[in-house]
Scaffold this motif. Structure first.
Motif, mmCIF file in Angstrom:
data_model
loop_
_atom_site.group_PDB
_atom_site.id
_atom_site.type_symbol
_atom_site.label_atom_id
_atom_site.label_comp_id
_atom_site.label_asym_id
_atom_site.label_seq_id
_atom_site.Cartn_x
_atom_site.Cartn_y
_atom_site.Cartn_z
ATOM 1 N N TYR A 570 0.838 -1.195 0.000
ATOM 2 C CA TYR A 570 0.000 0.000 0.000
ATOM 3 C C TYR A 570 0.879 1.254 0.000
ATOM 4 C CZ TYR A 570 -3.493 -3.403 1.510
ATOM 5 O OH TYR A 570 -4.312 -4.498 1.598
ATOM 6 N N TYR A 572 0.831 5.651 -0.131
ATOM 7 C CA TYR A 572 -0.037 6.791 0.186
ATOM 8 C C TYR A 572 0.686 8.084 -0.162
ATOM 9 C CZ TYR A 572 -3.139 9.914 2.791
ATOM 10 O OH TYR A 572 -4.018 10.906 3.145
ATOM 11 N N ARG A 577 -4.554 11.991 -3.823
ATOM 12 C CA ARG A 577 -5.809 11.395 -3.386
ATOM 13 C C ARG A 577 -6.850 12.476 -3.123
ATOM 14 N NH1 ARG A 577 -5.411 6.302 -0.141
ATOM 15 N NH2 ARG A 577 -3.566 5.172 -0.841
ATOM 16 N N ASP A 646 -10.398 -2.382 -1.307
ATOM 17 C CA ASP A 646 -8.982 -2.018 -1.445
ATOM 18 C C ASP A 646 -8.816 -0.847 -2.412
ATOM 19 O OD1 ASP A 646 -8.015 -3.827 0.341
ATOM 20 O OD2 ASP A 646 -7.256 -5.253 -1.127
ATOM 21 N N LYS A 647 -9.602 -0.836 -3.468
ATOM 22 C CA LYS A 647 -9.513 0.260 -4.445
ATOM 23 C C LYS A 647 -9.941 1.574 -3.807
ATOM 24 C CE LYS A 647 -10.483 1.269 -9.310
ATOM 25 N NZ LYS A 647 -10.740 2.701 -9.155
ATOM 26 N N TYR A 649 -9.687 2.318 -0.652
ATOM 27 C CA TYR A 649 -8.605 2.708 0.249
ATOM 28 C C TYR A 649 -7.406 3.270 -0.510
ATOM 29 C CZ TYR A 649 -10.560 0.870 4.619
ATOM 30 O OH TYR A 649 -11.326 0.673 5.740
ATOM 31 N N SER A 650 -7.222 2.858 -1.739
ATOM 32 C CA SER A 650 -6.077 3.339 -2.520
ATOM 33 C C SER A 650 -6.304 4.735 -3.096
ATOM 34 C CB SER A 650 -5.766 2.359 -3.657
ATOM 35 O OG SER A 650 -6.769 2.419 -4.667
ATOM 36 N N GLU A 651 -7.554 5.220 -3.035
ATOM 37 C CA GLU A 651 -7.882 6.512 -3.659
ATOM 38 C C GLU A 651 -8.354 7.569 -2.665
ATOM 39 O OE1 GLU A 651 -10.811 5.327 -6.485
ATOM 40 O OE2 GLU A 651 -9.351 4.475 -7.905
ATOM 41 N N HIS A 675 -4.369 0.033 5.850
ATOM 42 C CA HIS A 675 -4.252 0.516 4.468
ATOM 43 C C HIS A 675 -3.507 1.848 4.377
ATOM 44 C CE1 HIS A 675 -7.323 -2.569 3.707
ATOM 45 N NE2 HIS A 675 -6.971 -2.505 2.448
#
Length: 749
Positions: A570, A572, A577, A646-647, A649-651, A675
């Protein structure tokens, strides 16, 4: 719940049917549901009209949830009444049934068989044959029909056949035939043919078999999932659909048992992945490098019998690898077509001869790790004679991608399993989704599917630990557990139920809430007092328990067991974002209240500063109240898969957890930190979590919450710093080491 003091109609014939049923226990019903007794209800009439709708059981010998799940047509009718009036006459099973073993036999054909050619071979399928051409051809046709997603080659090990087998290349194309000039017989024939294999894996398959759909893929997947597995084998069934073997058992005298022989292959206890003593060589798979390292089958056992058992023992005791039964790999076996069934003549006579040789070779291991022939097979069937066993009791099959409690129990089951414990699950409620049940079985967890009292009376002495969950079901099992087991009982309350309900009632200003909930609190503490240790995920709840009753042995354990190393995937970067997110299961009142409060009181203040910001309400079972919150700036997603989550959390730039009520540790906070996404929550949200690292921001009022979101949302340096510190937080409080340290005094971990 609805109660009444007098019988509505004592002459109701349906009441008489319930009352007279062998599966209705008046005394048990009143004892199990004391509210019915306190109201002086007629128990049969109460169960007929109200009890079944409230998921109550008529007795410990009839599970209404299982029955209705198996016979959906009964769901609009009292299930016990349905059974007595309809189901019993049609042969319905009171504990339900499942379908795991679908099979179809290949019919004889005169057409040629043409196998595909693969330049890169994953599996070499070695089929030893001696005559019986018709069976061989049907076997090959089944391999062609049912082997998908795997590159393979077929090697026919022809042991100098005299029938049409010698002309097999006229009938079957793109196979390799290794034909012996003399009859080597089974063991040496296999050893010789294996020299010609190209595959990474070797699969030995009897010619008197017919494989079923994806049989080989299930075997290969099991090997590639776990490098410690050295040998895998299939579920073997007879052509009449009965079971031949669900893994093999070897006793201390070297005698053997095909576990489950002649039973129903769909029984759930034959359908979970498990370690076994051996796998019959009719269908087994191992790595070619392992085969070479061992030098093939030990020719001490020539011409045949016990060579497959010896192979399993060598892989386990010489190489330290596991031998696993894979029930989703199904193979029909026409047993005895090659060598007959008479153990006093022909090649079959070597079965008794080689048992003595095998005993001599493996005597020490047999005495140390195996069961006596007089023992029941409860542990032997799992190669668990020397293992500690744990029975996990929770309220249902674990929907571990949908709710925090199920996910936590699932992770502890995986922890116990990884530390060598033999783990089984008893679900109180059998309303299930088939996919979750299959995942339990695929991960090696037997799901106990029989009356609890019967199971615990028969096998309670085999358990070393009970991992018991939730007060609403714990009080129904504790007396039986104490009576029939000597196990250490580790109780997980998940949260203090009375405290959660008390806070919920405060929101609607019930000033006498604590008095109303005193019976529930007393019930919880009565459960605590009967346990060896009471576990909760919350530090605060440990203090609450001990402050109330200092004699209770309370211990905090991590809600989730996570691997900090997995966080490396992960990344960040706050500048790349946008938007904020609240993840929740909206069947729970605290989450509904939190979402509505945030949308009505906090989000408008945030929008004044950040006009383009969007809020995502992500999670299952959104109620009408939640759905009505949706707007162009507020997206209500409903249930999302793990990959979809998960997607998100990735954005997402920031997670909010705006809870005003509830109890226990909030999994959504731990998940967000895992995450690497920064979190803002309330005092209720952070409750039970050690926040000494200041990883999580805590604000309670609507204005303070809004200001904190506004300030942090564009403070990229602070956001990135909090993300960077996530790994330390998880390692310290929510790792395997943290869980093992918390339980080490109570379990052998």
């Amino acid at each position: 719940m609805r109660l009444f003091r007098k019988s509505v109609n004592n002459n109701n014939p349906d009441v008489q049917i319930i009352r007279n049923s062998a599966y209705f226990d008046k005394k048990w019903y009143l004892k199990t549901y004391p509210d019915v007794a306190r109201a002086h209800c007629d128990p049969a009439e109460h169960y007929l009209i109200f009890g079944w709708r409230e998921n109550r059981q008529p007795s410990p010998n009839f599970n209404a949830q299982i029955y209705m799940n198996s016979y959906p047509e009964s769901r609009n009718m009292n299930p016990l009444l349905h059974y007595e009036k309809i189901g019993k006459q049609s042969g319905a099973c009171i504990d339900g049934n499942f379908k795991f073993t679908n099979f179809e036999l290949v019919k004889k054909t005169d057409k040629n068989i043409v196998f595909p050619k693969f330049s890169d071979v994953k599996v070499s399928i070695i089929i030893p044959v001696y005559n019986n051409f018709d069976y061989t051809k049907l076997c090959l046709q089944s391999v062609l029909n049912n082997t998908h997603g795997i590159s393979y080659e077929v090697i026919i090990a022809d042991d100098n056949s005299t029938d049409e087998t010698k002309n097999i290349l006229k009938h079957v194309k793109n196979i390799q035939v290794v034909r012996n000039n003399e009859n080597l017989r089974f063991l040496k024939n296999c050893n010789n043919a294996a020299k010609y294999a190209r595959g990474e894996y070797l699969c030995f398959l009897n010619n008197d078999t017919q494989v079923q759909r994806d049989w080989l893929k299930f075997l290969v997947d099991a090997m590639e999932k776990d490098s410690s597995v050295g040998l895998v084998g299939s579920k073997l069934i007879y052509p009449d659909g009965t079971l031949q073997e669900a893994g093999g058992i070897i006793y201390t005298d070297a005698s053997g048992c095909n576990y489950g022989r002649n039973d129903d292959p769909d029984c759930i206890w034959y359908n979970y992945v498990k370690e076994v003593d051996y796998i019959s060589g009719a269908s087994v798979l191992l790595r070619r490098k392992t085969w070479k390292k061992l030098g093939g089958f030990d020719e001490t056992f020539a011409p045949a019998y016990y060579e497959d058992t010896d192979l399993a023992f060598q892989i386990r005791y010489k190489l330290g690898q596991k031998v696993m039964y894979i029930p989703r790999s199904v193979v029909v076996h026409f047993e005895g077509k090659s060598n007959g069934t008479d153990t006093t003549s022909g090649q079959k006579k070597y079965q008794a001869i080689n048992q003595k040789k095998f005993f001599k070779k493996w005597k020490n291991e047999l005495y140390k790790y195996h069961s006596r022939p007089t023992c029941n097979n409860f542990l032997a069937r799992d190669h668990a004679t020397t293992k500690k066993s744990v029975l996990v009791i929770d309220w249902k099959i674990l929907s571990f991608t949908k709710d925090t409690g199920s996910r936590a129990t699932w992770q502890y089951m995986k922890l116990f399993q990884s530390h060598g414990l033999n783990v089984k699950l008893y679900p109180h409620d059998w309303y299930i989704e088939d996919d979750y049940l299959q995942q339990h079985l695929d991960n090696g967890f037997e799901v106990i599917h029989q009356n609890f009292a019967e199971h615990i009376k028969n096998f309670g002495s085999q358990y070393d630990y009970i991992y018991l969950n939730r007060p609403t079901i714990a009080h129904q099992y504790i007396n039986l557990l104490r009576q029939y087991t000597h196990a250490k009982i580790i109780y997980q309350c998940h949260d203090l139920h009375y405290l959660r309900q008390y806070r919920n009632r405060l929101l609607i200003d019930e000033t006498d809430a604590i008095e109303k909930l005193q019976p529930e609190k007393d019930m919880e503490f009565n459960v605590f007092s009967k346990m060896d240790v009471t576990c909760t995920f919350s530090f605060d709840e440990v203090h609450e328990i001990q402050n109330t009753d200092e004699t209770i042995n309370a211990r905090q354990i991590p809600l989730y067991i996570l691997n900090p190393g997995d966080m490396a995937k992960y990344t960040y970067n706050a500048r790349k974002r946008q938007d904020i997110m609240f993840v929740a299961g909206f069947q729970h009142t605290p989450n509904i209240d939190g979402a509505i409060w945030f949308v009505k009181n906090v989000f408008p203040k945030i929008k004044q500063t950040h006009k383009d910001i969007k809020l995502y309400l992500v999670g299952s079972n959104p109620t009408d109240e939640i759905l009505q919150l949706a707007s162009p700036d507020i997206i209500v997603t409903g249930f999302v898969t793990d990959a979809e989550l998960d997607k998100f959390y990735s954005e997402i730039r920031l997670v909010v957890v705006p809870l005003r009520t509830g109890a226990g540790v909030k999994g959504k906070i731990i998940e967000s930190v895992f995450h690497k996404v920064p979190v803002i929550t309330t005092s209720i949200g952070i409750e039970g979590i050690d926040n000494s690292l200041k990883q999580i921001i805590v604000k309670n009022s609507a204005s303070d919450f809004a200001k904190s979101v506004c300030d942090l949302y564009t403070n990229y340096t602070e956001l990135d710093a909090k993300s960077k510190n996530s790994e330390q937080f998880i390692a310290q409080y929510f790792s395997e080491n943290a869980a093992v340290n918390a339980l080490r005094d109570y379990m052998d971990l």
